[in-house]
Enzyme design. Sequence first.
Site, mmCIF file in Angstrom:
data_model
loop_
_atom_site.group_PDB
_atom_site.id
_atom_site.type_symbol
_atom_site.label_atom_id
_atom_site.label_comp_id
_atom_site.label_asym_id
_atom_site.label_seq_id
_atom_site.Cartn_x
_atom_site.Cartn_y
_atom_site.Cartn_z
ATOM 1 N N ASP A 212 0.678 -1.049 -0.056
ATOM 2 C CA ASP A 212 -0.185 -0.108 -0.076
ATOM 3 C C ASP A 212 0.744 1.307 0.009
ATOM 4 O O ASP A 212 2.067 1.373 0.740
ATOM 5 C CB ASP A 212 -0.822 -0.291 1.237
ATOM 6 C CG ASP A 212 -2.000 1.128 1.281
ATOM 7 O OD1 ASP A 212 -2.766 0.984 0.418
ATOM 8 O OD2 ASP A 212 -1.719 1.897 2.103
ATOM 9 N N GLU A 282 1.667 -0.226 -4.856
ATOM 10 C CA GLU A 282 0.770 0.891 -5.327
ATOM 11 C C GLU A 282 1.310 2.184 -5.287
ATOM 12 O O GLU A 282 1.849 2.611 -4.400
ATOM 13 C CB GLU A 282 -0.558 0.920 -4.232
ATOM 14 C CG GLU A 282 -1.579 2.147 -4.705
ATOM 15 C CD GLU A 282 -2.388 2.292 -3.582
ATOM 16 O OE1 GLU A 282 -3.623 2.596 -3.634
ATOM 17 O OE2 GLU A 282 -1.974 2.420 -2.398
#
Length: 554
Positions: A212, A282
């Site tokens: 993330d 990401e």
Amino acid sequence: MTKSQARAEPHESNADWWRGAVIYQVYPRSFQDTDGDGIGDLKGVTQRLPYIAALGVDAIWLSPFFTSPMADMGYDVSDYCNVDPMFGTLADFDAMMAQAHRLGLKIIIDLVLSHTSDQHPWFKESRTSRDNPKADWFVWAAPKPDGTAPNNWLSVFGGPAWEWDGVRKQYYMHNFLASQPDLDFHNHEVQEALLSAAKFWLDRGVDGFRLDTVNYYFHDKELRDNPPHAPDSEDAGLDAPDVNPYGMQSHLYDKTQPENVAFLKRFRALLDQYDGRTSVGEVGDGARSLKTVAAYTAGGDKLHMCYTFDLLGPDFTPNHIRHCCEAFHNSVADGWVCWAFSNHDVNRHVSRFIENAEEREAVAKLAVSVLASLRGSICLYQGEELGLPEAELAFEDLTDPYGIRFWPSFKGRDGCRTPMPWASAEDHAGFTTAKKSWLPVPAEHRALAVDTQEGKGGSVLEHYRHTLAFRKAHPALTDGDMQFLDLDEDVLAFTRAKGDDRLLFIFNLRGGPQAVRLPSHIEIRELVGMPGLSGSLIDGVVLVEAQDGFCARI
């Protein structure tokens, strides 16, 4: 051989299984509830694994299930090495993973390393004083002489990226919620602790990590102010809705710092100690995203692949898709990309791409046909294989702090996170036996439930299954070359080639039929029946109806 390596041994020896893989994202809160509390759990994921395997995907990306106060639905972690009781136990996780492996599915878990919850023991200790053992594990800074924040950095979730702490009499940094303090990656001990957490899951046998906000790990040590966003600048950070002033800055100093590359090398070195593991990052970096992806994936010694937000917007046009693909391949060289049209942070793509509800089924089918033809790995978000549109929710139903803060100009992320509809005639569409589900199941989702589409010819679900089988059957679509064609017509046209497997694709994303005359150097050997495509070839001209496509061997 160490005990951890022995546990990892059952994995396939194909280290590059991830290249061209199809990954299915499971949002555990919304997948299947088995204990009747209205919230999905790991046993629910295990129960539905045969369904996922039947789709024909290669791996599951599991959104966070770690111990958390759930201020940001699990993206605020208070224990990296345990399962939140809401989702079950470590034994439940092990059982789920074992069953996934028996079904031939890999497990990728979501690691949130840039920040923790303010309830994490590390932060609780850090904020007690300026000289405790973890005092410098987070980003602390003194106020300016007038008491204001150390600089002008902003939070993605709105407001300043600094929160005052009355005990330390300092500010701490948070790129997201104030309850999500940022770890200080300049501290080597922090890096070691996070690598140890990753090792914990590798030793349990996970096949990889989705990282993330991977470009948010480091900050500028000098805490320099971000400059204003220049409209034509590549430094824009437009990763938040335009109701948020975050996009008014060029985010030069609060993220995407050069030191991150060295940490990603350390992370990759850890992964390389285990067979067949992978990583996907990401990257949210505005117009700089492709440069960041290039830096993070080149050379084979950092991340295996990354994804950006390029295809997660409203633009579903030939020019946009071509630009994104060519820009990536021209910028990234030997790196690898993971494409997606939907995930847990954006409106579902059938609602973004088309306003007319009557056309959503056709767009859902066309979108996966396009996605499955692109060069790269691809990620599907739970429910998109049913053609689910974005759910319209009342304000009182919202749980997302992002949406609650910016309502009504921005409705947040709850609309894409509603429960998976399994059975149209059951309460909550078969997601839970509880009186109330954590988010409601819209009536239009109930009508698209799995049991209404299972085995039904022409349904979106069956189209997904056939399309993914088609992708798997053609080596060119796994990792073959990709070349776009310059045509006068407004179509998406390209070739994919690997060895003798050479395919031509033409997709008509517009609202009317098109006749496409092929370039002289393209010679059709035979038509190929890609599922759902009905384009035809007549006298050297390809005829493609609206929201349809054409596939041939060349």
